[in-house]
Design an enzyme around this catalytic site. Structure first.
Site, PDB file in Angstrom:
ATOM      1  N   LYS A 175       0.843  -1.215   0.000  1.00 28.94           N
ATOM      2  CA  LYS A 175       0.000   0.000   0.000  1.00 28.94           C
ATOM      3  C   LYS A 175       0.870   1.254   0.000  1.00 28.94           C
ATOM      4  O   LYS A 175       0.644   2.176  -0.765  1.00 28.94           O
ATOM      5  CB  LYS A 175      -0.890   0.068   1.252  1.00 28.94           C
ATOM      6  CG  LYS A 175      -1.886  -1.041   1.397  1.00 28.94           C
ATOM      7  CD  LYS A 175      -2.839  -0.767   2.547  1.00 28.94           C
ATOM      8  CE  LYS A 175      -2.189  -0.715   3.914  1.00 28.94           C
ATOM      9  NZ  LYS A 175      -1.644  -1.984   4.391  1.00 28.94           N
ATOM     10  N   ARG A 228      -9.193   1.476   8.894  1.00 28.45           N
ATOM     11  CA  ARG A 228      -8.812   0.086   9.137  1.00 28.45           C
ATOM     12  C   ARG A 228      -9.969  -0.684   9.774  1.00 28.45           C
ATOM     13  O   ARG A 228      -9.918  -1.907   9.851  1.00 28.45           O
ATOM     14  CB  ARG A 228      -7.637   0.020  10.127  1.00 28.45           C
ATOM     15  CG  ARG A 228      -6.249   0.265   9.562  1.00 28.45           C
ATOM     16  CD  ARG A 228      -5.528  -1.029   9.409  1.00 28.45           C
ATOM     17  NE  ARG A 228      -4.113  -1.162   9.638  1.00 28.45           N
ATOM     18  CZ  ARG A 228      -3.107  -0.415   9.264  1.00 28.45           C
ATOM     19  NH1 ARG A 228      -3.288   0.722   8.695  1.00 28.45           N
ATOM     20  NH2 ARG A 228      -1.859  -0.767   9.489  1.00 28.45           N
ATOM     21  N   ARG A 230      11.816  -6.131   4.753  1.00 25.19           N
ATOM     22  CA  ARG A 230      11.733  -4.666   4.612  1.00 25.19           C
ATOM     23  C   ARG A 230      12.697  -3.978   5.582  1.00 25.19           C
ATOM     24  O   ARG A 230      12.828  -4.364   6.734  1.00 25.19           O
ATOM     25  CB  ARG A 230      10.294  -4.228   4.910  1.00 25.19           C
ATOM     26  CG  ARG A 230      10.101  -2.733   4.867  1.00 25.19           C
ATOM     27  CD  ARG A 230       8.663  -2.353   4.683  1.00 25.19           C
ATOM     28  NE  ARG A 230       7.850  -2.550   5.877  1.00 25.19           N
ATOM     29  CZ  ARG A 230       6.553  -2.231   5.935  1.00 25.19           C
ATOM     30  NH1 ARG A 230       5.948  -1.744   4.872  1.00 25.19           N
ATOM     31  NH2 ARG A 230       5.871  -2.446   7.031  1.00 25.19           N
ATOM     32  N   ARG A 233      11.559  -2.284  11.190  1.00 20.01           N
ATOM     33  CA  ARG A 233      10.512  -1.783  12.078  1.00 20.01           C
ATOM     34  C   ARG A 233      10.200  -2.840  13.137  1.00 20.01           C
ATOM     35  O   ARG A 233      10.192  -4.028  12.831  1.00 20.01           O
ATOM     36  CB  ARG A 233       9.240  -1.491  11.259  1.00 20.01           C
ATOM     37  CG  ARG A 233       9.212  -0.122  10.655  1.00 20.01           C
ATOM     38  CD  ARG A 233       8.095   0.072   9.660  1.00 20.01           C
ATOM     39  NE  ARG A 233       6.775  -0.421  10.069  1.00 20.01           N
ATOM     40  CZ  ARG A 233       5.676  -0.243   9.345  1.00 20.01           C
ATOM     41  NH1 ARG A 233       5.724   0.397   8.198  1.00 20.01           N
ATOM     42  NH2 ARG A 233       4.525  -0.716   9.757  1.00 20.01           N
ATOM     43  N   ARG A 273      -0.484  -9.008  13.101  1.00 20.62           N
ATOM     44  CA  ARG A 273      -1.091  -7.946  12.276  1.00 20.62           C
ATOM     45  C   ARG A 273      -1.999  -8.546  11.202  1.00 20.62           C
ATOM     46  O   ARG A 273      -3.056  -8.014  10.899  1.00 20.62           O
ATOM     47  CB  ARG A 273       0.022  -7.098  11.621  1.00 20.62           C
ATOM     48  CG  ARG A 273       0.774  -6.244  12.630  1.00 20.62           C
ATOM     49  CD  ARG A 273       2.070  -5.723  12.063  1.00 20.62           C
ATOM     50  NE  ARG A 273       1.890  -4.736  11.002  1.00 20.62           N
ATOM     51  CZ  ARG A 273       2.842  -4.386  10.153  1.00 20.62           C
ATOM     52  NH1 ARG A 273       4.037  -4.939  10.217  1.00 20.62           N
ATOM     53  NH2 ARG A 273       2.616  -3.482   9.229  1.00 20.62           N
TER      54      ARG A 273
HETATM   55  P1  AMP Z   1       1.069   0.740   8.781  1.00 25.97           P
HETATM   56  O1  AMP Z   1       2.277   1.585   8.567  1.00 25.97           O
HETATM   57  O2  AMP Z   1      -0.130   1.202   8.014  1.00 25.97           O
HETATM   58  O3  AMP Z   1       1.345  -0.736   8.597  1.00 25.97           O
HETATM   59  O4  AMP Z   1       0.657   0.922  10.316  1.00 25.97           O
HETATM   60  C1  AMP Z   1       1.548   0.578  11.355  1.00 25.97           C
HETATM   61  C2  AMP Z   1       0.787   0.450  12.659  1.00 25.97           C
HETATM   62  O5  AMP Z   1       0.165   1.706  12.987  1.00 25.97           O
HETATM   63  C3  AMP Z   1      -0.365  -0.548  12.652  1.00 25.97           C
HETATM   64  O6  AMP Z   1       0.064  -1.878  12.902  1.00 25.97           O
HETATM   65  C4  AMP Z   1      -1.233  -0.005  13.788  1.00 25.97           C
HETATM   66  O7  AMP Z   1      -0.685  -0.315  15.050  1.00 25.97           O
HETATM   67  C5  AMP Z   1      -1.096   1.493  13.593  1.00 25.97           C
HETATM   68  N1  AMP Z   1      -2.133   2.034  12.687  1.00 25.97           N
HETATM   69  C6  AMP Z   1      -1.940   2.617  11.459  1.00 25.97           C
HETATM   70  N2  AMP Z   1      -3.098   3.006  10.937  1.00 25.97           N
HETATM   71  C7  AMP Z   1      -4.065   2.671  11.824  1.00 25.97           C
HETATM   72  C8  AMP Z   1      -5.474   2.784  11.853  1.00 25.97           C
HETATM   73  N3  AMP Z   1      -6.146   3.329  10.824  1.00 25.97           N
HETATM   74  N4  AMP Z   1      -6.142   2.320  12.940  1.00 25.97           N
HETATM   75  C9  AMP Z   1      -5.491   1.782  13.969  1.00 25.97           C
HETATM   76  N5  AMP Z   1      -4.158   1.618  14.019  1.00 25.97           N
HETATM   77  C10 AMP Z   1      -3.448   2.055  12.960  1.00 25.97           C
END
Ligand code: AMP
Length: 212
Positions: A13, A87, A121, A154, A165
């Protein structure tokens, strides 16, 4: 163009959003990036979000919705590529109050591919550029091509956390996908393809919908 990129963690994404953002000069709004910035700056949001993010859990809706309302609710963005938000179905309902959405791109990937992408990554600790130890290796091991920053993994890209996740995504994404497909906004794209091929498919969909 106001679009959402949906898909499990590791389906690309962020990569697709960045490519679209560069090509069409449209802001890439990533809830994950914004949360990580908050964690790094130790803001109130960051302090609350940190523990959830480290363990691969979702940050509670009330925190994320408040944060995204501040970003999207002021009418600052007429165009955007939304990555990582919404989400949950609750977040999707809240987003309805903030802005109309033109299209939702749904990237679909196998678990095998996701594990491979995420465990390899590496992210620059300084400029946040993203690399992959096999698919997009840096010129020098562990060092960012752009700024010479140190490349790190990360916390939430460690195998056990990735599995967590993915389970969470599976449970929460169904109602979200149903919601946007009922609205006629959802377009599926095969996220297991090579990155340029996925990008080509995304552009084709956007052209078909007359968004670019
Ligand atoms: P991402 O970079 O999109 O994979 O997000 C990394 C982490 O941020 C996720 O595993 C969640 O802990 C948190 N996170 C990001 N976006 C959201 C969201 N819309 N709702 C809840 N947690 C989020």
């Amino acid at each position: 163009m106001r679009i959402i990129i949906l898909g499990p963690p590791g389906t690309g994404k962020g990569t697709q959003s960045r490519m679209l953002s560069e090509q069409f000069n449209i802001p890439h709004v990533s809830s994950g990036d914004i949360l990580r910035e908050n964690v790094a700056k130790k803001t109130d949001i960051g302090k609350k979000a940190d523990v959830f993010m480290k363990t691969g859990q979702l940050v509670p809706d009330n925190i994320v919705v408040k944060m995204m309302t501040e970003i999207l609710g002021k009418g600052k963005y007429k165009h955007f590529i939304l990555d990582g938000f919404p989400r949950t179905i609750n977040q999707a309902h809240e987003l309805e109050h903030l802005t109309p959405i033109d299209l939702v791109i749904n990237l679909i990937s196998s678990e095998k591919m996701i594990m491979e992408r995420l465990s390899g990554r590496r992210v620059c600790s300084s400029c946040k550029a993203v690399f992959h130890i096999k698919n997009m290796p840096p010129k020098k091991d562990g060092v960012c091509n752009n700024c010479n920053g140190k490349l790190i993994q990360r916390d939430d890209d460690k195998p056990e956390t990735i599995k967590n996740r993915l389970r969470i995504y599976e449970i929460l994404s169904d109602p979200l996908i149903f919601f946007y497909s009922q609205k006629g906004l959802l377009r599926d794209i095969d996220g297991d393809q090579p990155i340029p091929k996925i990008f080509g498919d995304v552009i084709s969909v956007l052209k078909k919908e007359k968004l670019v």
